[in-house]
Design a protein around this motif. Structure first.
Motif, PDB file in Angstrom:
ATOM      1  N   ALA A 182       0.836  -1.203   0.000  1.00 58.03           N
ATOM      2  CA  ALA A 182       0.000   0.000   0.000  1.00 58.03           C
ATOM      3  C   ALA A 182       0.874   1.258   0.000  1.00 58.03           C
ATOM      4  O   ALA A 182       0.579   2.228  -0.705  1.00 58.03           O
ATOM      5  N   GLY A 183       1.957   1.247   0.767  1.00 56.35           N
ATOM      6  CA  GLY A 183       2.866   2.385   0.782  1.00 56.35           C
ATOM      7  C   GLY A 183       3.547   2.595  -0.551  1.00 56.35           C
ATOM      8  O   GLY A 183       3.692   3.724  -1.019  1.00 56.35           O
ATOM      9  N   ARG A 184       3.961   1.509  -1.169  1.00 57.01           N
ATOM     10  CA  ARG A 184       4.610   1.609  -2.493  1.00 57.01           C
ATOM     11  C   ARG A 184       3.631   2.121  -3.547  1.00 57.01           C
ATOM     12  O   ARG A 184       3.992   2.924  -4.405  1.00 57.01           O
ATOM     13  N   MET A 185       2.397   1.657  -3.483  1.00 64.69           N
ATOM     14  CA  MET A 185       1.389   2.102  -4.444  1.00 64.69           C
ATOM     15  C   MET A 185       1.049   3.579  -4.228  1.00 64.69           C
ATOM     16  O   MET A 185       0.838   4.319  -5.188  1.00 64.69           O
ATOM     17  N   ALA A 186       1.007   4.025  -2.969  1.00 62.46           N
ATOM     18  CA  ALA A 186       0.739   5.436  -2.693  1.00 62.46           C
ATOM     19  C   ALA A 186       1.863   6.301  -3.258  1.00 62.46           C
ATOM     20  O   ALA A 186       1.609   7.357  -3.849  1.00 62.46           O
ATOM     21  N   SER A 187       3.089   5.858  -3.104  1.00 57.23           N
ATOM     22  CA  SER A 187       4.224   6.588  -3.650  1.00 57.23           C
ATOM     23  C   SER A 187       4.165   6.623  -5.178  1.00 57.23           C
ATOM     24  O   SER A 187       4.358   7.675  -5.798  1.00 57.23           O
ATOM     25  N   SER A 188       3.878   5.496  -5.775  1.00 57.15           N
ATOM     26  CA  SER A 188       3.786   5.425  -7.243  1.00 57.15           C
ATOM     27  C   SER A 188       2.639   6.273  -7.767  1.00 57.15           C
ATOM     28  O   SER A 188       2.779   6.958  -8.788  1.00 57.15           O
ATOM     29  N   ALA A 189       1.511   6.243  -7.085  1.00 53.11           N
ATOM     30  CA  ALA A 189       0.365   7.044  -7.514  1.00 53.11           C
ATOM     31  C   ALA A 189       0.683   8.529  -7.426  1.00 53.11           C
ATOM     32  O   ALA A 189       0.283   9.313  -8.298  1.00 53.11           O
ATOM     33  N   GLY A 190       1.425   8.925  -6.396  1.00 53.94           N
ATOM     34  CA  GLY A 190       1.808  10.328  -6.272  1.00 53.94           C
ATOM     35  C   GLY A 190       2.711  10.774  -7.404  1.00 53.94           C
ATOM     36  O   GLY A 190       2.527  11.852  -7.977  1.00 53.94           O
ATOM     37  N   VAL A 191       3.672   9.952  -7.746  1.00 50.11           N
ATOM     38  CA  VAL A 191       4.582  10.278  -8.850  1.00 50.11           C
ATOM     39  C   VAL A 191       3.812  10.348 -10.165  1.00 50.11           C
ATOM     40  O   VAL A 191       3.976  11.292 -10.952  1.00 50.11           O
ATOM     41  N   LEU A 192       2.956   9.370 -10.417  1.00 50.47           N
ATOM     42  CA  LEU A 192       2.170   9.373 -11.653  1.00 50.47           C
ATOM     43  C   LEU A 192       1.207  10.553 -11.713  1.00 50.47           C
ATOM     44  O   LEU A 192       0.986  11.135 -12.780  1.00 50.47           O
ATOM     45  N   ALA A 193       0.628  10.929 -10.585  1.00 51.66           N
ATOM     46  CA  ALA A 193      -0.284  12.067 -10.554  1.00 51.66           C
ATOM     47  C   ALA A 193       0.451  13.369 -10.881  1.00 51.66           C
ATOM     48  O   ALA A 193      -0.063  14.211 -11.629  1.00 51.66           O
TER      49      ALA A 193
END
Length: 70
Positions: free
Chosen positions: A32-43
């Motif tokens: 979940a933490g990795r996905m939150a980080s990835s989503a932030g970068v993609l956003a």
């Protein structure tokens, strides 16, 4: 495509967060933490791409000009 990637990343992150908090799975919380980080970068990439006008391709030749052979 970028918006779809952000949505998919957020969805996977939310599901992992729910699994991690309800089941106590440490691996799911890490995911979940990795996905939150990835989503932030993609956003951020998506926002810059849309704000900068990079999503449109300008015309490279005049409509009344000669044909360009590549």
């Amino acid at each position: 495509m970028l918006l779809l990637a952000v949505a998919a990343t957020v969805l996977v992150g939310v599901v992992a967060l729910l699994v991690g908090t309800t089941g106590g799975d440490h691996g799911a919380m890490l995911l979940a933490g990795r996905m939150a980080s990835s989503a932030g970068v993609l956003a951020v990439i998506t926002a810059v791409w849309l704000a900068d006008g990079m999503h449109t391709v300008p015309r490279t030749t005049r409509p009344d000009g000669p044909a360009v052979h590549v």
